[in-house]
Design a protein around this motif. Sequence first.
Motif, mmCIF file in Angstrom:
data_model
loop_
_atom_site.group_PDB
_atom_site.id
_atom_site.type_symbol
_atom_site.label_atom_id
_atom_site.label_comp_id
_atom_site.label_asym_id
_atom_site.label_seq_id
_atom_site.Cartn_x
_atom_site.Cartn_y
_atom_site.Cartn_z
ATOM 1 N N CYS A 40 40.709 47.037 39.695
ATOM 2 C CA CYS A 40 41.428 47.146 40.959
ATOM 3 C C CYS A 40 40.548 46.718 42.134
ATOM 4 C CB CYS A 40 41.994 48.559 41.115
ATOM 5 S SG CYS A 40 43.292 48.658 42.340
ATOM 6 N N ASN A 41 40.098 47.614 42.983
ATOM 7 C CA ASN A 41 39.203 47.233 44.075
ATOM 8 C C ASN A 41 37.939 46.560 43.513
ATOM 9 O OD1 ASN A 41 37.110 48.823 46.521
ATOM 10 N ND2 ASN A 41 38.460 47.109 46.916
ATOM 11 N N GLY A 42 37.542 46.958 42.325
ATOM 12 C CA GLY A 42 36.385 46.319 41.669
ATOM 13 C C GLY A 42 36.649 44.852 41.368
ATOM 14 N N PHE A 43 37.882 44.524 40.980
ATOM 15 C CA PHE A 43 38.285 43.126 40.746
ATOM 16 C C PHE A 43 38.205 42.363 42.069
ATOM 17 C CE2 PHE A 43 42.184 40.408 39.158
ATOM 18 C CZ PHE A 43 41.370 39.307 38.997
ATOM 19 N N GLN A 44 38.686 42.991 43.139
ATOM 20 C CA GLN A 44 38.628 42.344 44.464
ATOM 21 C C GLN A 44 37.176 42.081 44.862
ATOM 22 O OE1 GLN A 44 40.738 45.522 46.350
ATOM 23 N NE2 GLN A 44 42.769 44.629 46.019
ATOM 24 N N VAL A 45 36.301 43.048 44.594
ATOM 25 C CA VAL A 45 34.879 42.878 44.926
ATOM 26 C C VAL A 45 34.296 41.707 44.125
ATOM 27 C CG1 VAL A 45 32.584 43.943 44.817
ATOM 28 C CG2 VAL A 45 34.538 45.300 45.571
ATOM 29 N N LEU A 46 34.668 41.592 42.852
ATOM 30 C CA LEU A 46 34.121 40.517 42.009
ATOM 31 C C LEU A 46 34.599 39.133 42.451
ATOM 32 C CD1 LEU A 46 34.281 42.156 38.456
ATOM 33 C CD2 LEU A 46 32.241 41.721 39.844
ATOM 34 N N THR A 47 35.839 39.028 42.967
ATOM 35 C CA THR A 47 36.264 37.717 43.481
ATOM 36 C C THR A 47 35.566 37.425 44.809
ATOM 37 O OG1 THR A 47 38.243 38.611 44.575
ATOM 38 C CG2 THR A 47 38.534 37.740 42.351
ATOM 39 N N GLU A 48 35.371 38.460 45.621
ATOM 40 C CA GLU A 48 34.688 38.257 46.913
ATOM 41 C C GLU A 48 33.220 37.843 46.715
ATOM 42 O OE1 GLU A 48 35.431 38.189 50.138
ATOM 43 O OE2 GLU A 48 37.561 38.637 50.043
ATOM 44 N N THR A 49 32.593 38.263 45.621
ATOM 45 C CA THR A 49 31.211 37.839 45.348
ATOM 46 C C THR A 49 31.182 36.508 44.596
ATOM 47 O OG1 THR A 49 31.238 39.043 43.277
ATOM 48 C CG2 THR A 49 30.244 40.182 45.135
ATOM 49 N N HIS A 50 32.376 35.980 44.286
ATOM 50 C CA HIS A 50 32.508 34.746 43.500
ATOM 51 C C HIS A 50 31.958 34.892 42.085
ATOM 52 C CE1 HIS A 50 33.933 32.975 47.147
ATOM 53 N NE2 HIS A 50 32.801 33.260 47.773
ATOM 54 N N MET A 51 31.859 36.118 41.601
ATOM 55 C CA MET A 51 31.509 36.306 40.187
ATOM 56 C C MET A 51 32.736 36.026 39.326
ATOM 57 S SD MET A 51 29.101 39.686 40.525
ATOM 58 C CE MET A 51 28.746 39.866 38.777
ATOM 59 N N LEU A 52 33.904 36.101 39.927
ATOM 60 C CA LEU A 52 35.151 35.684 39.287
ATOM 61 C C LEU A 52 35.874 34.752 40.264
ATOM 62 C CD1 LEU A 52 36.481 39.031 37.724
ATOM 63 C CD2 LEU A 52 35.546 37.062 36.496
ATOM 64 N N PRO A 53 36.601 33.764 39.744
ATOM 65 C CA PRO A 53 37.285 32.820 40.633
ATOM 66 C C PRO A 53 38.576 33.406 41.219
ATOM 67 C CG PRO A 53 37.723 32.252 38.347
ATOM 68 C CD PRO A 53 36.760 33.422 38.323
ATOM 69 N N GLY A 54 39.109 32.740 42.260
ATOM 70 C CA GLY A 54 40.380 33.156 42.856
ATOM 71 C C GLY A 54 40.195 34.208 43.928
ATOM 72 N N ALA A 55 41.320 34.787 44.346
ATOM 73 C CA ALA A 55 41.310 35.819 45.392
ATOM 74 C C ALA A 55 42.518 36.722 45.188
ATOM 75 C CB ALA A 55 41.364 35.165 46.773
ATOM 76 N N LEU A 56 42.455 37.939 45.745
ATOM 77 C CA LEU A 56 43.574 38.875 45.675
ATOM 78 C C LEU A 56 44.169 39.007 47.064
ATOM 79 C CD1 LEU A 56 44.076 39.886 42.852
ATOM 80 C CD2 LEU A 56 41.623 39.872 43.160
ATOM 81 N N LYS A 57 45.423 38.604 47.186
ATOM 82 C CA LYS A 57 46.131 38.660 48.474
ATOM 83 C C LYS A 57 47.017 39.895 48.541
ATOM 84 C CE LYS A 57 48.537 35.142 49.541
ATOM 85 N NZ LYS A 57 49.671 34.320 49.137
ATOM 86 N N ARG A 58 47.578 40.144 49.742
ATOM 87 C CA ARG A 58 48.584 41.187 49.918
ATOM 88 C C ARG A 58 49.755 40.948 48.952
ATOM 89 N NH1 ARG A 58 48.880 45.037 53.913
ATOM 90 N NH2 ARG A 58 46.812 45.192 53.009
ATOM 91 N N ASN A 59 50.287 42.027 48.344
ATOM 92 C CA ASN A 59 51.430 41.899 47.439
ATOM 93 C C ASN A 59 52.557 41.123 48.115
ATOM 94 O OD1 ASN A 59 50.067 43.447 45.584
ATOM 95 N ND2 ASN A 59 51.149 45.348 46.109
ATOM 96 N N GLU A 60 53.238 40.313 47.324
ATOM 97 C CA GLU A 60 54.235 39.403 47.904
ATOM 98 C C GLU A 60 55.262 40.143 48.760
ATOM 99 O OE1 GLU A 60 56.200 35.397 46.379
ATOM 100 O OE2 GLU A 60 56.680 37.114 45.123
ATOM 101 N N HIS A 61 55.748 41.291 48.282
ATOM 102 C CA HIS A 61 56.770 42.011 49.050
ATOM 103 C C HIS A 61 56.170 43.077 49.968
ATOM 104 C CE1 HIS A 61 59.801 39.705 47.161
ATOM 105 N NE2 HIS A 61 59.334 40.002 45.969
ATOM 106 N N LEU A 62 54.876 43.005 50.137
ATOM 107 C CA LEU A 62 54.123 43.797 51.116
ATOM 108 C C LEU A 62 54.035 45.298 50.822
ATOM 109 C CD1 LEU A 62 55.432 42.057 54.395
ATOM 110 C CD2 LEU A 62 53.385 41.498 53.096
#
Lengths: 222, 80
Positions: free
Chosen positions: A86-108
Amino acid sequence: MKVGIVQFPGTNCEYDTQYAFEKLGAQTSILWHEDAAVAEDLDLIVIAGGFSYGDYLRSGAIASKSPIMKAVKAHAEAGKKVLGICNGFQVLTETHMLPGALKRNEHLHFISKHHNLKVASNANNFLEKFDNSDVVNIPIAHHDGNFFIDADGLQELYDNDQVLLHYCDAQGNISNPNGSVDSIAGICNKEKNVFGLMPHPERAMEEVLGSADGIKMLEGLM
Amino acid sequence: MTAIINISLKNGVLDSQGKAVHHALDSLHFENVEDVRVGRQIVMKLSQTDEAKALEEVTQMCEDLLANTVIEDYEIELVK
């Protein structure tokens, strides 16, 4: 088996994660975000869920610049395992240890419910105890779980067997709760030692609480 | 010097908040709205007086922390 669990200000799943890994027989410790080094004998570092730094700026952005993340990177570069939930996945994309990004849920909306997931690839430690296309039931609880990656990046994920899980219904048909590209719920790096997913396997450890499907996932990392 | 940084989702990345705001404006009968994008503005005061150096420094801040260039673009305006 030694597991270190990272705690930032605002992390709130560290003790659930600790409970889950201790139930599986691991020796666990909580790692403080200001520590610039971690014990060399750790086999696995878990970045637990929550709202590090109140999700200020972007989810995981400020945590990704904290001293402990240098140590987490070094741990991964040494070929050892890292799991971000969860937030750990977001941290890993922000460090570029994993590719991509996590955006706000489509229906908010903030989504908090059990969701089915289909195993996309079991060619990694995390999901090796499953067959491809197995369906598991794991809770999700997030506001920013809408996985984004561009077309080239997506192709690369599939080419290298890096897509771990898709959101689906109980029959295994794709069902997308948050707008993620290709309904992706979790991925790993090319080397297959850094894993990230939005669902919470540590909350699916007891049948009495709705599901124990998380056991088989976390066991793969043991 | 003051730096004004505008951060928004890249073209081609769906802006759900912009869509929701657009929908709400429609329901208020603002019918001339064609598209809405929601972004973030960061304003910072700098002790740096050299404009080129300030721009270089703020660009680095955007790349390192303020924007996620996987999904976001940024624009920097310097005001003396």
